[in-house]
Motif scaffolding. Structure first.
Motif, PDB file in Angstrom:
ATOM      1  N   TRP A 126       0.893  -1.260   0.142  1.00 34.20           N
ATOM      2  CA  TRP A 126      -0.031  -0.040  -0.196  1.00 34.20           C
ATOM      3  C   TRP A 126       0.892   1.087   0.034  1.00 34.20           C
ATOM      4  CZ3 TRP A 126      -4.750  -0.505  -1.342  1.00 34.20           C
ATOM      5  CH2 TRP A 126      -5.526  -1.834  -1.202  1.00 34.20           C
ATOM      6  N   GLU A 127       0.395   2.209  -0.849  1.00 36.70           N
ATOM      7  CA  GLU A 127       1.187   3.519  -0.800  1.00 36.70           C
ATOM      8  C   GLU A 127       1.409   4.088   0.373  1.00 36.70           C
ATOM      9  OE1 GLU A 127       1.947   4.224  -4.049  1.00 36.70           O
ATOM     10  OE2 GLU A 127       2.718   6.439  -3.717  1.00 36.70           O
ATOM     11  N   SER A 128       0.804   3.924   1.455  1.00 33.16           N
ATOM     12  CA  SER A 128       0.869   4.742   2.701  1.00 33.16           C
ATOM     13  C   SER A 128       2.043   3.975   3.624  1.00 33.16           C
ATOM     14  CB  SER A 128      -0.488   4.406   3.446  1.00 33.16           C
ATOM     15  OG  SER A 128      -0.852   3.166   3.564  1.00 33.16           O
ATOM     16  N   GLY A 164       5.230   7.398  -0.260  1.00 35.00           N
ATOM     17  CA  GLY A 164       3.905   7.663   0.431  1.00 35.00           C
ATOM     18  C   GLY A 164       4.151   8.643   1.722  1.00 35.00           C
ATOM     19  N   TYR A 222       5.071  11.975   0.814  1.00 30.99           N
ATOM     20  CA  TYR A 222       4.058  12.834   0.415  1.00 30.99           C
ATOM     21  C   TYR A 222       3.001  13.252   1.501  1.00 30.99           C
ATOM     22  CZ  TYR A 222       0.734  14.759  -3.309  1.00 30.99           C
ATOM     23  OH  TYR A 222       0.040  15.483  -3.950  1.00 30.99           O
ATOM     24  N   LEU A 223       2.976  12.445   2.631  1.00 32.86           N
ATOM     25  CA  LEU A 223       2.016  12.601   3.509  1.00 32.86           C
ATOM     26  C   LEU A 223       2.700  13.732   4.449  1.00 32.86           C
ATOM     27  CD1 LEU A 223       0.142  11.969   5.810  1.00 32.86           C
ATOM     28  CD2 LEU A 223       1.701  10.418   6.874  1.00 32.86           C
ATOM     29  N   ILE A 227      -3.554  17.511   4.752  1.00 34.46           N
ATOM     30  CA  ILE A 227      -4.030  16.267   5.386  1.00 34.46           C
ATOM     31  C   ILE A 227      -3.779  16.466   7.027  1.00 34.46           C
ATOM     32  CG2 ILE A 227      -2.198  15.001   4.841  1.00 34.46           C
ATOM     33  CD1 ILE A 227      -4.027  12.502   4.498  1.00 34.46           C
ATOM     34  N   ASP A 259      -3.832  11.378  11.636  1.00 27.81           N
ATOM     35  CA  ASP A 259      -4.717  10.674  12.746  1.00 27.81           C
ATOM     36  C   ASP A 259      -4.116   9.294  12.933  1.00 27.81           C
ATOM     37  OD1 ASP A 259      -5.066   8.807  10.577  1.00 27.81           O
ATOM     38  OD2 ASP A 259      -7.364   9.403  10.429  1.00 27.81           O
ATOM     39  N   ARG A 312      -4.489   6.239  12.140  1.00 27.97           N
ATOM     40  CA  ARG A 312      -4.000   5.243  11.130  1.00 27.97           C
ATOM     41  C   ARG A 312      -2.987   5.785  10.391  1.00 27.97           C
ATOM     42  NH1 ARG A 312      -6.818   1.469   7.602  1.00 27.97           N
ATOM     43  NH2 ARG A 312      -5.078   0.713   6.561  1.00 27.97           N
ATOM     44  N   VAL A 313      -2.945   7.083  10.002  1.00 29.32           N
ATOM     45  CA  VAL A 313      -1.700   7.614   9.575  1.00 29.32           C
ATOM     46  C   VAL A 313      -0.472   7.368  10.341  1.00 29.32           C
ATOM     47  CG1 VAL A 313      -0.662   9.923   8.981  1.00 29.32           C
ATOM     48  CG2 VAL A 313      -2.950   9.519   8.265  1.00 29.32           C
ATOM     49  N   PRO A 316      -8.523  -6.769  -2.750  1.00 31.13           N
ATOM     50  CA  PRO A 316      -7.782  -6.032  -1.811  1.00 31.13           C
ATOM     51  C   PRO A 316      -8.361  -4.380  -2.104  1.00 31.13           C
ATOM     52  CG  PRO A 316      -6.082  -7.377  -2.531  1.00 31.13           C
ATOM     53  CD  PRO A 316      -7.502  -7.432  -3.531  1.00 31.13           C
ATOM     54  N   PHE A 317      -8.488  -3.730  -1.162  1.00 30.17           N
ATOM     55  CA  PHE A 317      -9.172  -2.180  -1.233  1.00 30.17           C
ATOM     56  C   PHE A 317      -8.691  -1.484   0.208  1.00 30.17           C
ATOM     57  CE2 PHE A 317     -12.849  -1.255   1.303  1.00 30.17           C
ATOM     58  CZ  PHE A 317     -13.118  -2.813   1.687  1.00 30.17           C
ATOM     59  N   ARG A 318      -8.716  -0.207  -0.006  1.00 32.84           N
ATOM     60  CA  ARG A 318      -8.558   0.547   0.980  1.00 32.84           C
ATOM     61  C   ARG A 318      -9.578   1.766   0.832  1.00 32.84           C
ATOM     62  NH1 ARG A 318      -3.295   1.011   3.764  1.00 32.84           N
ATOM     63  NH2 ARG A 318      -3.680   2.988   4.521  1.00 32.84           N
ATOM     64  N   ASP A 346      -9.779   4.378   3.278  1.00 37.82           N
ATOM     65  CA  ASP A 346      -9.218   5.398   4.454  1.00 37.82           C
ATOM     66  C   ASP A 346      -8.637   6.525   3.778  1.00 37.82           C
ATOM     67  OD1 ASP A 346      -7.146   3.208   4.107  1.00 37.82           O
ATOM     68  OD2 ASP A 346      -6.148   4.858   4.587  1.00 37.82           O
ATOM     69  N   LEU A 347      -8.712   7.655   4.192  1.00 37.99           N
ATOM     70  CA  LEU A 347      -8.351   8.874   3.867  1.00 37.99           C
ATOM     71  C   LEU A 347      -7.034   9.191   3.196  1.00 37.99           C
ATOM     72  CD1 LEU A 347      -8.711  12.186   3.351  1.00 37.99           C
ATOM     73  CD2 LEU A 347      -8.136  12.506   5.652  1.00 37.99           C
ATOM     74  N   LEU A 348      -6.007   8.329   4.048  1.00 37.99           N
ATOM     75  CA  LEU A 348      -4.700   8.483   3.761  1.00 37.99           C
ATOM     76  C   LEU A 348      -4.475   7.901   2.486  1.00 37.99           C
ATOM     77  CD1 LEU A 348      -1.651   9.263   4.422  1.00 37.99           C
ATOM     78  CD2 LEU A 348      -1.649   6.991   5.805  1.00 37.99           C
ATOM     79  N   GLU A 349      -4.800   6.591   2.388  1.00 37.28           N
ATOM     80  CA  GLU A 349      -4.396   5.711   1.155  1.00 37.28           C
ATOM     81  C   GLU A 349      -5.199   6.514  -0.202  1.00 37.28           C
ATOM     82  OE1 GLU A 349      -2.345   3.469   0.987  1.00 37.28           O
ATOM     83  OE2 GLU A 349      -2.363   2.792  -1.057  1.00 37.28           O
ATOM     84  N   TYR A 395      -5.868   9.685  -0.533  1.00 39.00           N
ATOM     85  CA  TYR A 395      -5.008  10.871  -0.639  1.00 39.00           C
ATOM     86  C   TYR A 395      -3.795  10.669  -1.479  1.00 39.00           C
ATOM     87  CZ  TYR A 395      -2.319  14.823   0.889  1.00 39.00           C
ATOM     88  OH  TYR A 395      -1.183  15.998   0.596  1.00 39.00           O
ATOM     89  N   LEU A 396      -3.211   9.520  -0.945  1.00 38.71           N
ATOM     90  CA  LEU A 396      -1.866   9.386  -1.509  1.00 38.71           C
ATOM     91  C   LEU A 396      -2.059   8.574  -2.937  1.00 38.71           C
ATOM     92  CD1 LEU A 396       0.064   7.817   1.485  1.00 38.71           C
ATOM     93  CD2 LEU A 396       0.383   9.905   0.639  1.00 38.71           C
ATOM     94  N   VAL A 423      -9.524   2.863  -3.221  1.00 36.93           N
ATOM     95  CA  VAL A 423      -8.339   2.424  -4.079  1.00 36.93           C
ATOM     96  C   VAL A 423      -8.302   0.739  -3.935  1.00 36.93           C
ATOM     97  CG1 VAL A 423      -5.955   2.228  -4.088  1.00 36.93           C
ATOM     98  CG2 VAL A 423      -6.909   4.333  -3.241  1.00 36.93           C
ATOM     99  N   PHE A 424      -8.626   0.163  -5.419  1.00 37.19           N
ATOM    100  CA  PHE A 424      -8.461  -1.149  -5.335  1.00 37.19           C
ATOM    101  C   PHE A 424      -7.120  -1.578  -5.831  1.00 37.19           C
ATOM    102  CE2 PHE A 424     -13.087  -0.422  -5.926  1.00 37.19           C
ATOM    103  CZ  PHE A 424     -13.615  -1.332  -5.237  1.00 37.19           C
ATOM    104  N   GLN A 425      -6.653  -2.744  -5.243  1.00 42.24           N
ATOM    105  CA  GLN A 425      -5.456  -3.208  -5.821  1.00 42.24           C
ATOM    106  C   GLN A 425      -5.825  -4.863  -6.491  1.00 42.24           C
ATOM    107  OE1 GLN A 425      -2.441  -3.384  -2.892  1.00 42.24           O
ATOM    108  NE2 GLN A 425      -1.708  -1.421  -3.354  1.00 42.24           N
ATOM    109  N   ARG A 449      -3.962   3.027 -12.348  1.00 39.35           N
ATOM    110  CA  ARG A 449      -2.595   3.572 -12.015  1.00 39.35           C
ATOM    111  C   ARG A 449      -1.733   2.580 -11.724  1.00 39.35           C
ATOM    112  NH1 ARG A 449      -1.582   7.964  -8.012  1.00 39.35           N
ATOM    113  NH2 ARG A 449       0.176   7.657  -6.752  1.00 39.35           N
TER     114      ARG A 449
END
Lengths: 379, 411
Positions: free
Chosen positions: A32-34, A39, A42-43, A52, A55, A57-58, B6-8, B10-13, B15-16, B37-39, B63
């Motif tokens: 995952w990018e996060s 990522g 960028y955060l 942003i 929180d 999760r971040v 798989p997906f997310r 939440d705001l962070l993923e 946003y990114l 966001v799906f993978q 993407r």
């Protein structure tokens, strides 16, 4: 949230988002990018620009990084990423949204016992009961928490090597405190500063000029972080800090240590704190070669080495992730066809043994050196 | 969200996964971010996501590694972002010399595997260390090897593409290459390979005029020209000592009389064109395709902006010119400096050139970039009547292209 650290404020805008840092061990498992270094950069940039608000999760994903520095080694714009990750975590702690629960607990335990394992302070030197140490000497052996409580054979091996070679040294025993590495990596700098003061006080008392440690995490912390902390806090710092491999090589070069040769094939795992953090790559290999071992390199080696998965607080907070990363490294080691993976860090050994599930032998270089060392000339 | 994929959300993923490498000042406030966001892990997953998107009338934005700067992966209207990280399998038909790859495979991972088999990619992007097969085909880029083999599209034999009707296998590559997923989502590609060949890089300190004639003097594999401004910037950032003169590097299997040491040094830095961002921190980019005979004039005209340029020569006597103007992107003046991008494009067009790509920001340029634009527009309407496949990209619509047009006029 405002980020006060100027380096982060600059470097967040230097990142080109090229994603060459996709080699990150945590990202390569989680995808995952996060979790990716890109990522995270960028955060930070998003936080600085007010786009942003971090929180829980971040913060959690930010802590899935082992701070191994693989990203820094490939960064297109040469960003000092290890420094950025650690300082950012410190900013999160200051903002009250970190540390994560297990890391917080480690700190509480360490405040009480002087180590993050929750072990009794009076048992710190239990491994050393059979040895006699001088009270003061120019050289001090710093065992560190993992070798004192979990990987005692490494502390013992180091001491025996030094004794065989006739090195004049001291050991602080129960007065040794954690170096603070786990806390610097997780952003809890205040307790690391406290350990710095306690250790420095002890070293001064014993007239120490040089510190030798077998733990790569301690080596990085005392060798790199302590001088910076000393400057920040206004302490004088004139200690020389070396890893045991430096001393072993010195003893070999000066003819004080020789070996019964082995002709086994082994592979060497570069501890991140010894390699990428402190740029020591060749010495352990030279020592192994001197002992007769044939080194078969893994696919990822030296600057591009894969992390064992334990560092940066990942082993304590994210056990599954740490194990998955460790298994990747073990698989690389098995692919070399050698029967043994050798490292130079108790924390790497501790974790790799767990990940190896007995599929390959995991040893530390000081154990091999001690087993095969022949004192030559200790005058 | 969809069982097994798989997906997310939440705001962070979200946003990114809602940006690329571009840093558009002001414009960003008009962009939404991804809803989910799906993978996807396999082609069937892509079809299931498309089905849901069609039912709910939600945009779908593919993407890859997002290493381009034209806004092609930005979910301007929100929607589902399909991150292809997990669809990264590939195999090699060694006899036919064909690569069969999923969209998320990374070019350099493929090249390393091919080299072990005595094969090599014909072309790869300068972002090969991270960029993906699907991403580069969807952008239809030029890169390393394009002097000998042209664009990536010219080296694709066949594609599997998913849309709202299902999956189709297409040999009409032009219906998808450079279309950024607006006419369907690439799920597999068949790509021509070549035998691995040991080659050397030779450097020559020559003028742009001479560089053009040398680049095409024989059947060389690649030719890269760096102007002295760009070398000066590289020296400043890399702490290198490359002579600050216009320099051509030719990569070839032939023996040449250029400087091999310098050639190799510059060649090894081919993956790091944006390292100079540290000078800003920030860069204003301009990327164009122009006829080679007009390269000297183009470089001369943009030299007054103090930009540095690198030029990749392409077969059929065209070249791609990537120019950078370092500027601190945190400053308000960065927005004004962006006029350099528009100026460079104007100059290129006057000299018979065009934009390198269109994506979101330059969708109005698609008519100039794509030879069969009207046919593609008809195809788009047929395949995607509700404009859910990466809307606002390549085919201009909405506010963004109008804002860009205004900015272009004022530049």
């Amino acid at each position: 949230m405002k980020i006060g650290n100027q380096a982060i404020n600059n470097e967040a805008f230097v990142c080109v988002q090229c994603h060459y840092c996709r080699i990150c061990p945590a990202y390569s498992v989680l995808k995952w990018e996060s979790v990716s270094p890109r990522g995270r950069m960028y955060l930070l940039r998003g936080i600085i620009k007010g786009e942003i608000e971090p929180d829980s999760r971040v913060v959690e994903d930010f802590y899935r990084c082992t701070t191994c520095g693989a990203c820094e080694a490939v960064c297109q714009t040469s960003i000092p990423l290890i420094e950025v990750w650690e300082r950012a975590r410190s900013e999160f702690v200051n903002a009250g949204i970190a540390p994560l629960p297990v890391h917080r607990k480690l700190k509480e335990v360490a405040e009480k016992n002087g180590n993050p394992y929750g072990e009794k302070r009076e048992e710190r030197a239990k491994w050393a009961q059979k040895y006699q140490f001088k009270n003061d000497a120019g050289i001090l052996f710093f065992a560190g928490c993992t070798a004192s409580y979990r990987m005692m054979e490494l502390a013992k091996s180091t001491v025996e090597i030094l004794m065989k070679a006739g090195v004049d040294f001291t050991y602080a025993g129960e007065d040794e405190h954690c170096c603070g590495s786990p806390f610097l990596r997780t952003g809890q700098r205040d307790i690391a500063y406290w350990f710095f003061r306690k250790n420095l006080e002890e070293w001064k008392k014993r007239g120490v000029k040089t510190i030798v440690t077998t733990c790569s995490g301690c080596y990085r912390t005392i060798g790199k972080d302590y001088p910076e902390i000393a400057e920040e806090l206004g302490y004088e710092w004139n200690l020389k800090v070396i890893h045991t491999v430096h001393l072993i090589w010195e003893l070999i070069e000066s003819g004080k240590l020789g070996f019964e040769r082995s002709y086994e094939a082994v592979t060497f795992h570069d501890p991140c704190h010894l390699g990428r953090h402190m740029k020591v790559y060749q010495l352990p290999r030279r020592i192994l070669e001197k002992m007769g071992y044939q080194i078969v390199e893994m696919e990822h080696t030296m600057e591009n080495s894969l992390c064992c998965g334990a560092g940066g607080g990942v082993k304590s907070q994210f056990k599954d992730l740490a194990l998955q990363i460790g298994k990747k490294r073990i698989n690389e080691a098995i692919k070399t066809g050698s029967g043994m993976v050798v490292s130079a860090c108790p924390f790497c050994k501790l974790h790799l043994i767990h990940a190896a599930e007995k599929k390959i032998e995991v040893r530390d270089i000081v154990e091999l050196v001690n087993e095969r060392a022949k004192p030559l000339n200790t005058d | 969200m969809i069982e097994g994929i798989p997906f997310r959300d939440d705001l962070l993923e979200r946003y990114l996964c809602s940006h690329d490498i571009s840093t558009p000042p002001l414009l960003k406030r008009f962009f939404k971010i991804a809803d989910v966001v799906f993978q996807p892990e396999k082609e069937e997953d892509v079809l299931r996501i498309l089905k849901l998107a069609e039912e709910k009338r939600i945009p779908v934005v593919p993407r890859g590694a997002a290493t381009s700067g034209y806004g092609g992966v930005i979910p301007v209207k929100g929607g589902f972002v399909l991150d292809f990280t997990r669809m990264d399998r590939f195999e090699v038909d060694e006899d036919q010399k064909i690569l069969v790859s999923e969209p998320g495979a990374v070019w350099w991972d493929i090249e390393k595997e091919l080299n072990r088999k005595g094969l090599s990619l014909r072309v790869y992007p300068t972002s090969a260390l991270s960029s993906t097969v699907g991403g580069w085909i969807a952008q239809n880029g030029y890169g390393v090897g394009s002097l000998a083999f042209g664009s990536i599209a010219e080296n694709v034999l066949r594609l599997r593409v998913a849309d709202f009707r299902g999956v189709r296998e297409a040999q009409n590559i032009h219906l998808y290459a450079g279309l950024e997923g607006t006419t369907g989502i690439i799920t597999k590609a068949w790509i021509k390979l070549r035998e691995f060949e040991e080659m050397k890089a030779y450097a020559f300190h020559v003028s742009p005029e001479k560089a053009v004639s040398l680049a095409y003097s024989s059947g060389h594999h690649s030719a890269l020209f760096l102007d002295r401004n760009y070398i000066k910037m590289k020296n400043e950032v890399f702490d290198d000592r490359i002579p600050e003169r216009d320099t051509l590097v030719i990569v070839t299997g032939d023996k040449m009389d250029g400087d091999e040491t310098l050639g190799q040094e510059i060649w090894e830095s081919r993956f790091y064109p944006m390292k100079i961002k540290r000078l800003g921190p920030g860069i204003v980019p301009a990327e164009v395709i122009i006829p080679c005979e007009n390269l000297p004039e183009y470089l001369h005209r943009i030299s007054k902006y103090s930009a540095g340029s690198e030029v990749w020569f392409i077969r059929k006597n065209i070249c791609s010119v990537l120019s950078f103007l370092p500027w601190d992107e945190r400053k308000i003046s960065y927005a004004f400096k962006l006029k350099f991008s528009f100026k460079a494009l104007k100059i290129a067009k006057k000299l018979g050139g065009k934009s390198y790509s269109s994506g979101l920001y330059l969708s109005r340029e698609s008519e100039n970039i794509l030879e069969n634009y009207q046919e593609l527009l008809r195809f788009k309407k047929e395949i995607d009547p509700d404009n859910l496949l990466n809307p606002m990209k390549v085919f201009p619509s909405g506010m963004i292209s109008k804002i860009i047009r205004i900015a272009e006029v004022f530049s």
